[in-house]
Scaffold this motif. Structure first.
Motif, PDB file in Angstrom:
ATOM      1  N   ALA A  48      55.977  -7.166 -13.491  1.00  0.00           N
ATOM      2  CA  ALA A  48      56.101  -6.660 -12.123  1.00  0.00           C
ATOM      3  C   ALA A  48      56.216  -7.773 -11.087  1.00  0.00           C
ATOM      4  O   ALA A  48      56.219  -7.491  -9.882  1.00  0.00           O
ATOM      5  CB  ALA A  48      54.886  -5.777 -11.800  1.00  0.00           C
ATOM      6  N   GLU A  94      58.696  -9.852 -10.151  1.00  0.00           N
ATOM      7  CA  GLU A  94      59.878  -9.804  -9.286  1.00  0.00           C
ATOM      8  C   GLU A  94      59.855  -8.569  -8.388  1.00  0.00           C
ATOM      9  O   GLU A  94      60.388  -8.601  -7.268  1.00  0.00           O
ATOM     10  CB  GLU A  94      61.153  -9.837 -10.134  1.00  0.00           C
ATOM     11  N   ASP A  95      59.240  -7.495  -8.870  1.00  0.00           N
ATOM     12  CA  ASP A  95      59.180  -6.258  -8.064  1.00  0.00           C
ATOM     13  C   ASP A  95      58.366  -6.453  -6.789  1.00  0.00           C
ATOM     14  O   ASP A  95      58.614  -5.783  -5.765  1.00  0.00           O
ATOM     15  CB  ASP A  95      58.563  -5.123  -8.884  1.00  0.00           C
ATOM     16  N   ARG A  99      54.584  -2.280  -3.839  1.00  0.00           N
ATOM     17  CA  ARG A  99      54.337  -3.636  -4.356  1.00  0.00           C
ATOM     18  C   ARG A  99      52.875  -4.021  -4.182  1.00  0.00           C
ATOM     19  O   ARG A  99      52.315  -4.744  -4.996  1.00  0.00           O
ATOM     20  CB  ARG A  99      55.258  -4.643  -3.668  1.00  0.00           C
ATOM     21  N   LYS A 132      50.884  -2.583  -7.050  1.00  0.00           N
ATOM     22  CA  LYS A 132      51.012  -3.377  -8.278  1.00  0.00           C
ATOM     23  C   LYS A 132      50.167  -4.646  -8.221  1.00  0.00           C
ATOM     24  O   LYS A 132      49.577  -5.066  -9.217  1.00  0.00           O
ATOM     25  CB  LYS A 132      52.481  -3.706  -8.530  1.00  0.00           C
TER      26      LYS A 132
END
Length: 515
Positions: free
Chosen positions: A96, A98-99, A64, A67
């Motif tokens: 991305a 929510e990731d 995360r 990202k």
């Protein structure tokens, strides 16, 4: 089964064995520092410029965080502001958000950071952790393949060398330097050049006219010496090596991928002792030749020449050996014969041209790293053979074989050209070209281009200054004339030739030896 007694006595607990942590290793990581760096990037608009050359998205351990940094990198690329709102929107646009934990996690990252004061220090920690993970992955791959009996060990060695070299190149960061020390160094070199006869600032080649143009072979330069077969590029390289190491006593390393070390040294002996190479091979020397051999062979005693004849030398091997030679023997010049025989094993290329491009780029990097001139021989393609006329036979930069990157990476490109080979005996200026070679400086990043005429004696693998030539050679006592220029070797007082007792045979223009 419970071990509690019915009479309410204390419970007896089974002792646990100590945990052995010698095999369970965590990947090198620093998640807390990753959060600090990301938070600092969102509160300081200038922070990204500080760390952009140190870390990349893959530097982060947590996916995360990769990202989030990728989103910050994208915003900076498009010159957009970086803050909680813009990073959140960029992640949403990339699909991305929510990731990474949603807007709440982005807010949390910036809320725990007061300033970006130590962001560069923290970035270096992350870079070191990332490099450690890469090395672990590299070692694991080697270990797995080494246990596989179907894998060829030699190929595995080449693959390992290539991958490790590529890894080191990707993680090599060069910092900038304020101009003052550079100006001081340039001033010092200028003063040295003013005090040197002829204005030499680099390693002298021993060829006067060439040194006038180049001021010697310069540190950190990649010099390409190219020519078609039979033009004498190896002979020219050996003459350079002889002048540098024997006459001027500057240490030089020769990496010969084409000939073994005995063949190479035999040619060097032929050059120094003025004995034809075929006679050194057969051992059938005349009394005069034995005398010249016994007199001049002593010049090679203690000469700072280091020869390596490893076949199929890879860039990684060359770099490792060159570093050791510079460290242990203070090597001043590195010479490779020749570039197209090298390889960049361990890295996949779609074609040979890409591989040669990687090799030439790596040679230039090696010259800069060691701060010495690197001289590499190179072949030319067959285009020159298809052209007609005096000018048509002259090599051009476009003739460099297999890669235009060689021309791009080189600081200097020299062509060895013998018009006599093409039955051209006079140039456009009316100069007699019998027994002569043209050294054409086609590219010179630090100075002028031009052309230098040298005498060529193929049977001795020798190039020499025309001004060192005096009387013609008589006929060989064994009978018949031998090929070469009408030159006499220099006297013992000259630092650019090999003294000898007595005259040498007259050359024949019809015989050529492909050195």
């Amino acid at each position: 089964m419970s071990e509690t007694k019915s009479n309410n006595k204390p419970t007896r607990r089974r002792q646990q064995a100590p945990i052995d942590t010698s095999y369970g290793h965590l990947q090198p990581q620093a998640p807390e520092i990753e959060r600090v760096v990301l938070g600092a990037l969102m509160i300081d608009k200038d922070a990204f410029t500080v760390v952009s050359e140190i870390i990349r998205p893959e530097t982060f351990y947590e996916n995360r965080h990769q990202k989030i940094y990728d989103a910050i990198q994208g915003l900076n690329l498009h010159e957009k502001p970086v803050d909680i709102v813009t990073v959140t929107e960029e992640l949403r646009h990339n699909g991305a958000l929510e990731d990474v934990g949603g807007p709440a996690y982005i807010v949390e990252l910036s809320s725990h950071v007061a300033s970006s004061a130590h962001i560069e220090y923290h970035a270096h920690i992350l870079a070191q952790k990332f490099l450690a993970r890469q090395l672990i992955q590299f070692a694991s791959m080697i270990e797995t393949d080494a246990f596989d009996e179907t894998v060829d060990v030699d190929e595995l060695m080449q693959k390992a060398e290539g991958n490790l070299f590529e890894l080191s190149q990707k993680n090599m960061v060069q910092d900038y330097t304020q101009i003052d020390p550079i100006v001081a160094k340039a001033h010092q070199l200028l003063l040295q050049a003013a005090n040197n006869k002829g204005g030499l600032t680099g390693v002298p080649s021993g060829f006067h006219k060439l040194d006038e143009i180049t001021a010697g072979w310069q540190p950190s330069d990649l010099i390409i010496i190219a020519g078609r077969p039979a033009m004498g590029k190896t002979s020219f390289a050996l003459s350079l090596a002889k002048n540098i190491a024997v006459d001027f006593r500057r240490p030089i390393a020769l990496f010969s991928l084409e000939m073994n070390n005995v063949q190479l040294v035999n040619r060097l002996i032929s050059n120094v002792c003025s004995v034809p190479g075929n006679k050194i091979l057969s051992g059938q020397l005349s009394p005069d030749e034995w005398e010249r051999f016994d007199t001049n062979i002593r010049k090679l005693d203690g000469a700072p020449v280091f020869v390596d004849d490893t076949p199929g030398l890879s860039i990684f091997e060359l770099r490792t050996k060159a570093r050791r030679l510079v460290r242990e023997h203070d090597i001043k010049v590195l010479m490779i014969d020749y570039l197209q025989l090298m390889n960049a094993n361990g890295t996949r290329f779609s074609n040979r041209q890409e591989e040669v491009s990687t090799i030439s780029r790596s040679l230039k990097g090696l010259a800069k790293e060691l701060d010495i001139p690197v001289i590499a021989l190179s072949q030319l393609n067959r285009t020159v053979e298809q052209r007609e006329g005096i000018e048509g036979k002259r090599p051009q930069l476009s003739d460099l074989r297999e890669s235009g990157a060689i021309e791009q990476d080189a600081d200097m490109v020299l062509f060895v050209h013998r018009p006599e080979y093409y039955h051209i005996y006079q140039d456009e200026k009316g100069n007699d070209l019998h027994g002569m070679a043209q050294i054409i400086i086609a590219k010179h990043r630090k100075g002028a281009t031009g052309e230098v005429l040298l005498n060529f004696r193929g049977e001795y693998t020798r190039f020499a200054n025309p001004e060192d030539v005096s009387a013609p050679f008589p006929t060989d006592e064994i009978g018949g004339e031998i090929m070469g220029s009408r030159m006499n070797l220099s006297t013992p007082e000259s630092p650019h030739g090999s003294p000898l007792d007595g005259p040498l045979p007259e050359p024949s223009p019809d015989l050529t030896v492909p050195f």
